[in-house]
Design a protein around this motif. Structure first.
Motif, PDB file in Angstrom:
ATOM      1  N   GLU A 110       0.805  -1.214   0.000  1.00 48.59           N
ATOM      2  CA  GLU A 110       0.000   0.000   0.000  1.00 48.59           C
ATOM      3  C   GLU A 110       0.843   1.271   0.000  1.00 48.59           C
ATOM      4  OE1 GLU A 110      -0.597  -2.493   2.273  1.00 48.59           O
ATOM      5  OE2 GLU A 110      -2.272  -3.347   1.153  1.00 48.59           O
ATOM      6  N   MET A 111       2.109   1.191   0.319  1.00 49.43           N
ATOM      7  CA  MET A 111       2.965   2.378   0.381  1.00 49.43           C
ATOM      8  C   MET A 111       3.678   2.579  -0.951  1.00 49.43           C
ATOM      9  SD  MET A 111       2.431   3.788   3.203  1.00 49.43           S
ATOM     10  CE  MET A 111       3.703   5.010   3.098  1.00 49.43           C
ATOM     11  N   THR A 112       2.940   3.154  -1.891  1.00 52.11           N
ATOM     12  CA  THR A 112       3.500   3.406  -3.209  1.00 52.11           C
ATOM     13  C   THR A 112       4.240   4.742  -3.209  1.00 52.11           C
ATOM     14  OG1 THR A 112       1.463   4.450  -3.922  1.00 52.11           O
ATOM     15  CG2 THR A 112       1.677   2.080  -4.338  1.00 52.11           C
ATOM     16  N   LEU A 113       4.982   4.967  -4.259  1.00 52.79           N
ATOM     17  CA  LEU A 113       5.762   6.197  -4.384  1.00 52.79           C
ATOM     18  C   LEU A 113       4.842   7.424  -4.399  1.00 52.79           C
ATOM     19  CD1 LEU A 113       8.496   7.552  -4.825  1.00 52.79           C
ATOM     20  CD2 LEU A 113       8.154   7.228  -7.281  1.00 52.79           C
ATOM     21  N   THR A 114       3.734   7.344  -5.133  1.00 49.21           N
ATOM     22  CA  THR A 114       2.823   8.490  -5.204  1.00 49.21           C
ATOM     23  C   THR A 114       2.212   8.791  -3.842  1.00 49.21           C
ATOM     24  OG1 THR A 114       1.017   7.020  -5.893  1.00 49.21           O
ATOM     25  CG2 THR A 114       2.243   8.165  -7.626  1.00 49.21           C
ATOM     26  N   ARG A 115       1.889   7.763  -3.089  1.00 48.60           N
ATOM     27  CA  ARG A 115       1.294   7.979  -1.769  1.00 48.60           C
ATOM     28  C   ARG A 115       2.315   8.625  -0.825  1.00 48.60           C
ATOM     29  NH1 ARG A 115      -2.453   3.408   0.093  1.00 48.60           N
ATOM     30  NH2 ARG A 115      -3.610   4.365  -1.590  1.00 48.60           N
ATOM     31  N   ILE A 116       3.549   8.182  -0.867  1.00 49.26           N
ATOM     32  CA  ILE A 116       4.587   8.762  -0.005  1.00 49.26           C
ATOM     33  C   ILE A 116       4.844  10.218  -0.383  1.00 49.26           C
ATOM     34  CG2 ILE A 116       7.046   8.649   0.577  1.00 49.26           C
ATOM     35  CD1 ILE A 116       6.769   5.577   0.411  1.00 49.26           C
ATOM     36  N   ILE A 117       4.887  10.513  -1.693  1.00 49.95           N
ATOM     37  CA  ILE A 117       5.078  11.894  -2.136  1.00 49.95           C
ATOM     38  C   ILE A 117       3.912  12.760  -1.664  1.00 49.95           C
ATOM     39  CG2 ILE A 117       5.130  13.414  -4.160  1.00 49.95           C
ATOM     40  CD1 ILE A 117       6.654  11.163  -5.619  1.00 49.95           C
ATOM     41  N   ALA A 118       2.688  12.275  -1.849  1.00 49.11           N
ATOM     42  CA  ALA A 118       1.495  13.050  -1.492  1.00 49.11           C
ATOM     43  C   ALA A 118       1.450  13.329  -0.001  1.00 49.11           C
ATOM     44  CB  ALA A 118       0.242  12.298  -1.934  1.00 49.11           C
ATOM     45  N   PHE A 119       1.683  12.328   0.823  1.00 47.61           N
ATOM     46  CA  PHE A 119       1.626  12.537   2.266  1.00 47.61           C
ATOM     47  C   PHE A 119       2.773  13.428   2.731  1.00 47.61           C
ATOM     48  CE2 PHE A 119      -1.615   9.414   2.172  1.00 47.61           C
ATOM     49  CZ  PHE A 119      -2.334   9.561   3.346  1.00 47.61           C
ATOM     50  N   SER A 120       3.927  13.310   2.105  1.00 51.18           N
ATOM     51  CA  SER A 120       5.057  14.171   2.473  1.00 51.18           C
ATOM     52  C   SER A 120       4.751  15.630   2.161  1.00 51.18           C
ATOM     53  CB  SER A 120       6.325  13.738   1.725  1.00 51.18           C
ATOM     54  OG  SER A 120       6.674  12.425   2.058  1.00 51.18           O
ATOM     55  N   ALA A 168       1.737  17.026   1.776  1.00 49.66           N
ATOM     56  CA  ALA A 168       0.621  17.518   2.583  1.00 49.66           C
ATOM     57  C   ALA A 168       1.050  17.798   4.018  1.00 49.66           C
ATOM     58  CB  ALA A 168      -0.523  16.509   2.554  1.00 49.66           C
ATOM     59  N   PHE A 169       1.764  16.883   4.622  1.00 46.78           N
ATOM     60  CA  PHE A 169       2.163  17.103   6.010  1.00 46.78           C
ATOM     61  C   PHE A 169       3.297  18.116   6.117  1.00 46.78           C
ATOM     62  CE2 PHE A 169      -0.277  13.216   6.641  1.00 46.78           C
ATOM     63  CZ  PHE A 169      -1.085  13.656   7.681  1.00 46.78           C
ATOM     64  N   GLY A 170       4.116  18.223   5.086  1.00 44.12           N
ATOM     65  CA  GLY A 170       5.102  19.301   5.050  1.00 44.12           C
ATOM     66  C   GLY A 170       4.421  20.657   4.996  1.00 44.12           C
ATOM     67  N   SER A 171       3.349  20.743   4.215  1.00 49.35           N
ATOM     68  CA  SER A 171       2.577  21.988   4.153  1.00 49.35           C
ATOM     69  C   SER A 171       1.914  22.291   5.490  1.00 49.35           C
ATOM     70  CB  SER A 171       1.499  21.883   3.070  1.00 49.35           C
ATOM     71  OG  SER A 171       2.095  21.680   1.816  1.00 49.35           O
ATOM     72  N   ALA A 172       1.423  21.248   6.163  1.00 47.90           N
ATOM     73  CA  ALA A 172       0.803  21.447   7.485  1.00 47.90           C
ATOM     74  C   ALA A 172       1.823  21.965   8.486  1.00 47.90           C
ATOM     75  CB  ALA A 172       0.186  20.141   7.977  1.00 47.90           C
TER      76      ALA A 172
END
Length: 130
Positions: free
Chosen positions: A45-55, A57-61
């Protein structure tokens, strides 16, 4: 940390989760359109796109939480929302009934208008609906 500040932090984190999920789906779609391989890095479930997206989003937070002007603005929004007088359950129910009746009246009016307009258009164009 005050109660209102907690609301701001929790709200920003919830927005980050929504942004991460949306961005993950968007990036996944882009990867599929470009026919790139979305590699699984740690687990299936931990694909490259998911890791990029969460990084992102949480970096923005974290940026929003650390940026003093934005954090102050968010706190001011919570302060203003605490001053709002929210309608009671009865007022909300009454307003909902008014809206539903108005929608029903408008629907009937537009339905009748559409039927008349259809008949008139068919008559002018000489179309015989069967």
């Amino acid at each position: 940390m005050g109660t209102r500040t907690r609301y701001v932090v929790v709200g920003i984190l919830i927005l980050a989760v929504f942004a991460a999920v949306s961005l993950s789906h968007g990036l996944s779609w882009v990867w599929v359109q470009l026919d790139w391989d979305d590699a699984s890095l740690f687990a299936r479930e931990m694909t490259l796109t998911r890791i990029i997206a969460f990084s992102v989003a949480f970096g923005s937070a974290v940026f929003v939480l650390k940026h003093a002007h934005t954090f102050k603005l968010a706190n001011e929004v919570v302060d203003e929302l605490s001053k709002v007088s929210w309608p009671s359950r009865e007022e909300t129910g009454n307003a909902t009934i008014v809206v539903l009746v108005a929608v029903l009246i408008c629907s009937v009016y537009l339905g009748i208008f559409d039927a008349i307009w259809l008949s008139l258009t068919n008559f002018i164009l000489g179309v015989n609906p069967s």
